[in-house]
Scaffold this active site. Structure first.
Site, short mmCIF file in Angstrom:
data_model
loop_
_atom_site.label_atom_id
_atom_site.label_comp_id
_atom_site.label_asym_id
_atom_site.label_seq_id
_atom_site.Cartn_x
_atom_site.Cartn_y
_atom_site.Cartn_z
N CYS A 116 0.82 -1.23 0.00
CA CYS A 116 0.00 0.00 0.00
C CYS A 116 0.85 1.26 0.00
O CYS A 116 0.31 2.36 -0.14
CB CYS A 116 -0.93 0.00 1.20
SG CYS A 116 -1.91 -1.48 1.31
N HIS A 263 -3.08 6.82 3.28
CA HIS A 263 -3.51 5.55 2.71
C HIS A 263 -4.83 5.13 3.37
O HIS A 263 -5.00 5.26 4.58
CB HIS A 263 -2.44 4.48 2.91
CG HIS A 263 -2.94 3.10 2.60
ND1 HIS A 263 -3.53 2.80 1.39
CD2 HIS A 263 -3.01 1.97 3.35
CE1 HIS A 263 -3.92 1.55 1.41
NE2 HIS A 263 -3.62 1.02 2.58
N ASN A 293 -10.14 -0.69 0.97
CA ASN A 293 -8.69 -0.57 0.80
C ASN A 293 -8.31 -1.14 -0.57
O ASN A 293 -8.44 -2.34 -0.80
CB ASN A 293 -8.00 -1.34 1.93
CG ASN A 293 -6.49 -1.31 1.84
OD1 ASN A 293 -5.92 -0.86 0.85
ND2 ASN A 293 -5.82 -1.82 2.87
N1 ACO Z 1 -17.18 -9.42 11.43
C1 ACO Z 1 -17.42 -9.73 12.72
N2 ACO Z 1 -16.46 -10.05 13.59
C2 ACO Z 1 -15.19 -10.05 13.14
C3 ACO Z 1 -14.86 -9.74 11.81
C4 ACO Z 1 -15.91 -9.43 10.95
N3 ACO Z 1 -15.70 -9.10 9.66
N4 ACO Z 1 -13.51 -9.83 11.67
C5 ACO Z 1 -13.01 -10.17 12.87
N5 ACO Z 1 -14.04 -10.32 13.76
C6 ACO Z 1 -13.97 -10.67 15.17
C7 ACO Z 1 -12.72 -11.45 15.53
O1 ACO Z 1 -12.89 -12.81 15.26
C8 ACO Z 1 -12.59 -11.12 17.00
O2 ACO Z 1 -13.47 -11.98 17.70
P1 ACO Z 1 -13.04 -12.58 19.13
O3 ACO Z 1 -12.84 -11.40 20.03
O4 ACO Z 1 -14.22 -13.44 19.49
O5 ACO Z 1 -11.78 -13.33 18.87
C9 ACO Z 1 -13.11 -9.70 17.11
O6 ACO Z 1 -13.88 -9.48 15.93
C10 ACO Z 1 -12.03 -8.65 17.22
O7 ACO Z 1 -11.00 -8.94 16.25
P2 ACO Z 1 -9.80 -7.96 16.01
O8 ACO Z 1 -8.90 -8.57 14.98
O9 ACO Z 1 -9.21 -7.56 17.32
O10 ACO Z 1 -10.56 -6.70 15.41
P3 ACO Z 1 -9.99 -5.27 15.14
O11 ACO Z 1 -10.75 -4.30 15.92
O12 ACO Z 1 -8.48 -5.25 15.25
O13 ACO Z 1 -10.37 -5.05 13.61
C11 ACO Z 1 -9.28 -5.09 11.47
C12 ACO Z 1 -9.83 -5.92 12.62
C13 ACO Z 1 -10.41 -4.29 10.88
C14 ACO Z 1 -8.71 -6.05 10.42
C15 ACO Z 1 -8.17 -4.14 12.00
O14 ACO Z 1 -7.26 -4.85 12.79
C16 ACO Z 1 -7.43 -3.46 10.89
O15 ACO Z 1 -7.97 -2.65 10.14
N6 ACO Z 1 -6.10 -3.71 10.77
C17 ACO Z 1 -5.29 -3.07 9.76
C18 ACO Z 1 -5.44 -3.74 8.46
C19 ACO Z 1 -4.69 -2.96 7.40
O16 ACO Z 1 -4.52 -1.77 7.53
N7 ACO Z 1 -4.23 -3.58 6.35
C20 ACO Z 1 -3.54 -2.76 5.38
C21 ACO Z 1 -2.52 -3.43 4.72
S1 ACO Z 1 -3.12 -4.48 3.50
C22 ACO Z 1 -1.99 -4.42 2.23
O17 ACO Z 1 -0.94 -3.88 2.33
C23 ACO Z 1 -2.43 -5.07 0.96
#
Ligand code: ACO
Length: 336
Positions: A116, A263, A293
């Site tokens: 990204c 980004h 994204n």
């Molecule tokens: N719907 C419902 N629940 C979900 C989902 C979903 N889509 N996805 C995860 N959960 C659940 C998990 O299983 C977890 O459940 P648990 O507590 O029972 O284990 C809970 O939600 C919390 O999970 P987290 O991973 O802690 O959620 P978080 O608040 O961190 O959000 C997310 C996840 C959105 C992926 C976030 O971490 C994020 O945006 N990270 C950055 C990603 C990014 O920026 N990527 C860019 C690079 S990609 C590239 O370079 C191509």
């Protein structure tokens, strides 16, 4: 403009996003998730996808739109840089396809793979080539940058933690030599975090300690695997670091900026960066709600939308921040 005063300036923009919108409601029928969870945790309402479209088609469409806005001929281009993590082929590069499609026969062409951060990495390369005067080498006056991503092809639509995030799209800019333009840059990578975002190749060959080559069985579907929490922590640390360093190098303070272009990975990351740096949210535009994204395409697509709607004016000061797989990150501070 003298030989010692050549800066890279964005002259024109173009973009392409597929028509089909994959909504949160549609994703709820595919994985165990909800519209509320996706909007609260990411800010995304829908993303555009078309897995049947080649990266080449998207990239060349965005490039043609930017070229048309610039009023230049394809023959005026000296260099083409494409950024992608979803090239149609291992080789040739996407940039060579675009060069052929445009008939830009005076340009040399290559791809970069910086996740990204691809747009800021490409801008840094364009800026370096434009500003440098090298003996026995043709001057680089016009550079086409195209960031194009078919993330729907490598998204695992059974993994709810990542499939809600990604979309497809392409953005392009034409960069030219001028007296004003890029003021400063701060580019970094943290390879120790490389395994935080991985899309494995179809076959993986490893060389054992005794020198044998072992080829793993082909991966059936090369899906993207991400440690979301780790990437989140990295982003909210790395972006403010790069931002402050870039501004310092440019001799600017955050309140002197007209726009901070980040980004588009997650609205929570954008808001966390706004809080940490004390930015004015009105100066931090976003498209994440509509496109998700799209990796390196996010920034040039956003720039094109702002440019075509008349938001960007000559002389505006922008800090542009990328971060992504690698882990890579960087900031370009530029005058529009
Ligand atoms: N719907 C419902 N629940 C979900 C989902 C979903 N889509 N996805 C995860 N959960 C659940 C998990 O299983 C977890 O459940 P648990 O507590 O029972 O284990 C809970 O939600 C919390 O999970 P987290 O991973 O802690 O959620 P978080 O608040 O961190 O959000 C997310 C996840 C959105 C992926 C976030 O971490 C994020 O945006 N990270 C950055 C990603 C990014 O920026 N990527 C860019 C690079 S990609 C590239 O370079 C191509």
């Amino acid at each position: 403009m003298t030989e010692n005063n050549r800066r890279a300036r964005i002259l024109a923009t173009g973009s392409y996003v597929p028509e089909f919108a994959l909504t949160n409601e549609a994703l709820c029928r595919m994985v165990d998730t909800s519209d509320e969870w996706i909007r609260e945790r990411t800010g995304i309402r829908e993303r555009r996808i078309n897995p049947n479209l080649s990266n080449r088609e998207m990239a060349s469409t965005a490039a043609k739109r930017a070229l048309e806005m610039s009023g230049l001929s394809p023959l005026d281009l000296d260099m083409i840089i494409c950024s992608t993590i979803t090239n149609d082929n291992y080789t040739p590069s996407l940039a060579c396809y675009v060069q052929g499609d445009l008939g830009a026969s005076n340009a040399f062409a290559f791809d970069i793979n910086a996740g990204c951060s691809g747009f800021v990495y490409a801008m840094e390369n364009a800026s370096a080539f434009i500003s440098s005067s090298r003996p026995n080498a043709k001057a680089v006056n016009h550079v086409l940058i195209v960031c194009s991503e078919n993330l729907s092809r490598i998204t695992d639509y059974t993994d709810r933690s990542s499939c809600v995030l990604f979309g497809d799209g392409a953005g392009a800019v034409i960069v030219g030599a001028d007296e004003v333009g890029v003021l400063a840059s701060y580019m970094r990578a943290d390879g120790k975090g490389a395994n935080s975002i991985v899309a494995p190749a179809l076959t993986a060959a490893t060389v054992t300690e005794d020198g044998r080559v072992e080829t793993a069985p082909p991966v059936e579907k090369p899906g993207l695997v991400m440690n979301g929490r780790e990437v989140y922590r990295f982003a909210v640390r790395a972006v403010p670091e790069a931002f402050e360093a870039g501004l310092k190098l440019a001799g600017l303070t955050a309140d002197q900026l007209d726009y901070a272009i980040l980004h588009q990975a997650n609205l929570r990351i954008i808001n966390a960066v706004i809080d940490r740096l004390g930015l004015d949210p009105a100066k931090v535009p976003f498209t994440i709600d509509r496109y998700g994204n799209t990796s390196s395409a996010c920034i040039p697509v956003l720039l094109d939308e702002m440019n075509r709607s008349g938001k960007l004016k000559r002389g505006d000061k922008l800090a542009i921040a990328g971060f992504g797989s690698g882990l890579t990150y960087g900031v370009i501070v530029t005058e529009w």
